[in-house]
Design a protein around this motif. Structure first.
Motif, mmCIF file in Angstrom:
data_model
loop_
_atom_site.group_PDB
_atom_site.id
_atom_site.type_symbol
_atom_site.label_atom_id
_atom_site.label_comp_id
_atom_site.label_asym_id
_atom_site.label_seq_id
_atom_site.Cartn_x
_atom_site.Cartn_y
_atom_site.Cartn_z
ATOM 1 N N PRO A 2 0.828 -1.207 0.000
ATOM 2 C CA PRO A 2 0.000 0.000 0.000
ATOM 3 C C PRO A 2 0.863 1.257 0.000
ATOM 4 O O PRO A 2 1.925 1.307 0.622
ATOM 5 N N TYR A 3 0.390 2.272 -0.685
ATOM 6 C CA TYR A 3 1.120 3.519 -0.844
ATOM 7 C C TYR A 3 1.491 4.146 0.509
ATOM 8 O O TYR A 3 2.575 4.703 0.687
ATOM 9 N N ASP A 5 2.295 2.773 3.248
ATOM 10 C CA ASP A 5 3.298 2.051 4.036
ATOM 11 C C ASP A 5 4.643 2.769 4.067
ATOM 12 O O ASP A 5 5.411 2.625 5.022
ATOM 13 N N ARG A 50 -6.096 8.145 -2.065
ATOM 14 C CA ARG A 50 -5.314 6.925 -2.306
ATOM 15 C C ARG A 50 -4.716 6.402 -1.003
ATOM 16 O O ARG A 50 -4.767 5.198 -0.721
ATOM 17 N N GLU A 54 -7.024 2.869 0.286
ATOM 18 C CA GLU A 54 -6.324 1.635 -0.060
ATOM 19 C C GLU A 54 -6.223 0.664 1.110
ATOM 20 O O GLU A 54 -6.218 -0.554 0.916
ATOM 21 N N ILE A 55 -6.154 1.182 2.335
ATOM 22 C CA ILE A 55 -5.943 0.279 3.475
ATOM 23 C C ILE A 55 -7.233 -0.070 4.227
ATOM 24 O O ILE A 55 -7.223 -0.954 5.079
ATOM 25 N N TYR A 74 -4.975 -1.316 11.551
ATOM 26 C CA TYR A 74 -4.294 -1.766 10.336
ATOM 27 C C TYR A 74 -2.940 -2.371 10.712
ATOM 28 O O TYR A 74 -2.184 -1.772 11.474
#
Length: 384
Positions: A2-3, A5, A50, A54-55, A74
């Motif tokens: 994922p972006y 991270d 985004r 995404e998460i 998460y």
């Protein structure tokens, strides 16, 4: 991957506690209590969408869009887990992520006074762990639950929003329930716990009349109940527990609290003078006959005197604990002053150029204003 991270990786490397994402401003982290930007470029709407969507997945994103805020946990990897709060704000979307250690530290490692273990040895009653947001309440409670888990064979039910520290069964059975995924509300989870053959209930947040009332009832029936409140000391904690009730119900509430309360552990975090992070400082109230009488009478202003005179039982007044760290040079005079309850005790240690700060911050015993601390910029950058 994922972006987002890449931001979490930076947070972990920097030893920071929180990541702040806000549309229209640069991403920021909180390190040792201070908030600092991690890049110059601001976050635009498409990048924030985004990062967040995404998460959490499409279904949860729809819930967030509808409600305007959303909480969940998460897990980036086996070592990094985050408590996530999404929200809408004046500039658009925003979020705050709190790093949750996957390894539960012991009470000894946290530096919590040894007497706190007595709360884990109890068979029933109510124990309140209090402090402002970000003061380490969840970390201390997790260590206390882990102590019980390692020492006794009991059934422990936790009700959290979301689940933060994940416990594995040791000697005890631990059932962890998340609001609203596993239970619609805290009161609903508490009611269910009474039918689940449990010995101990942990209520992640006691923020409304129904939850507090049910917690008192559960403690009176013989369960050991741990709860959290956003109060800074024992007196304010007792007042908060009573004030949530309507005026005509408060005498009964005082009686219930006097009968069921076993102790209060208030916690603050202080910046270390050497710049190497923060440390916890605690106020400890252990209920005895005098405390119960004070609660019944509604004379909570007397609790400070009981705490000061109860050192032999392990009680500790917040200002005394702060004073100890100041005398050892572990915290600065400025930090001690800003976190103290009775600021007159610490004002004389401030440098001369900060005396005006002492006057503006006030010297009343209930004045607990906080400094806003200047924000810095980290040299470590994250790509856009």
């Amino acid at each position: 991957m994922p972006y987002i991270d890449q931001f979490f990786d930076l947070l972990v490397r920097e030893g920071a506690s929180d990541l702040h994402i806000g549309e229209g401003q640069p991403p920021k982290i909180r390190k040792h209590g201070d908030v600092m930007a991690i890049r110059d470029e601001i976050l635009a709407r498409d990048e924030v969408v985004r990062l967040l969507s995404e998460i959490c997945g499409p279904q949860n994103w729809e819930i967030f869009e509808e409600r305007g805020d959303f909480d969940f946990a998460y897990e980036m990897d086996e070592q990094s887990r985050f408590r996530c709060n999404f929200f809408k704000q004046t500039n658009g979307y925003g979020a705050v992520f709190r790093l949750i250690p996957t390894r539960i530290a012991s009470l000894e490692e946290l530096g919590v006074p040894p007497v706190v273990k007595q709360f884990g040895d109890l068979r029933g009653g109510l124990v309140l762990v209090t402090g402002p947001t970000g003061s380490g309440k969840s970390t201390t409670l997790a260590a206390l639950i882990d102590y019980i888990n390692s020492t006794y064979s009991r059934h422990i039910v936790t009700i959290e929003e979301p689940i933060e520290f994940v416990h594995s069964n040791k000697r005890s059975i631990i059932t962890q329930r998340e609001v609203p995924e596993h239970s619609s509300t805290f009161p609903a989870g508490l009611k269910a716990a009474l039918r689940e053959d449990c010995d101990i209930v942990l209520v992640g947040e006691m923020r409304d009349l129904e939850t507090i009332s049910l917690a008192l009832t559960a403690a009176e029936t013989g369960l050991l109940v741990f709860g959290t409140l956003h109060t800074n000391n024992a007196r304010k904690t007792v007042d908060r527990m009573i004030d949530v009730f309507p005026a005509d119900k408060q005498p009964q509430a005082r009686t219930m609290l006097a009968n069921s309360l076993r102790g209060v552990l208030a916690q603050l975090l202080l910046k270390r003078a050497d710049g190497k992070g923060r440390l916890a400082v605690n106020e400890i109230l252990i209920t005895n006959n005098a405390v119960s009488s004070i609660i019944r009478e509604g004379a909570t202003q007397k609790l400070q005197d009981v705490i000061v005179s109860g050192k032999g039982q392990g009680m500790q007044f917040m200002d005394d604990a702060i004073w100890g760290y100041l005398q050892q040079g572990i915290v600065s005079p400025h930090e001690a002053f800003m976190k103290a309850i009775d600021k007159n005790l610490f004002k004389k240690f401030l440098p001369l150029d900060e005396q005006d700060l002492g006057n503006s911050a006030g010297a009343g015993p209930e004045d607990e204003k906080r400094s806003r601390g200047s924000s810095g910029r980290s040299k470590t950058r994250v790509r856009r």
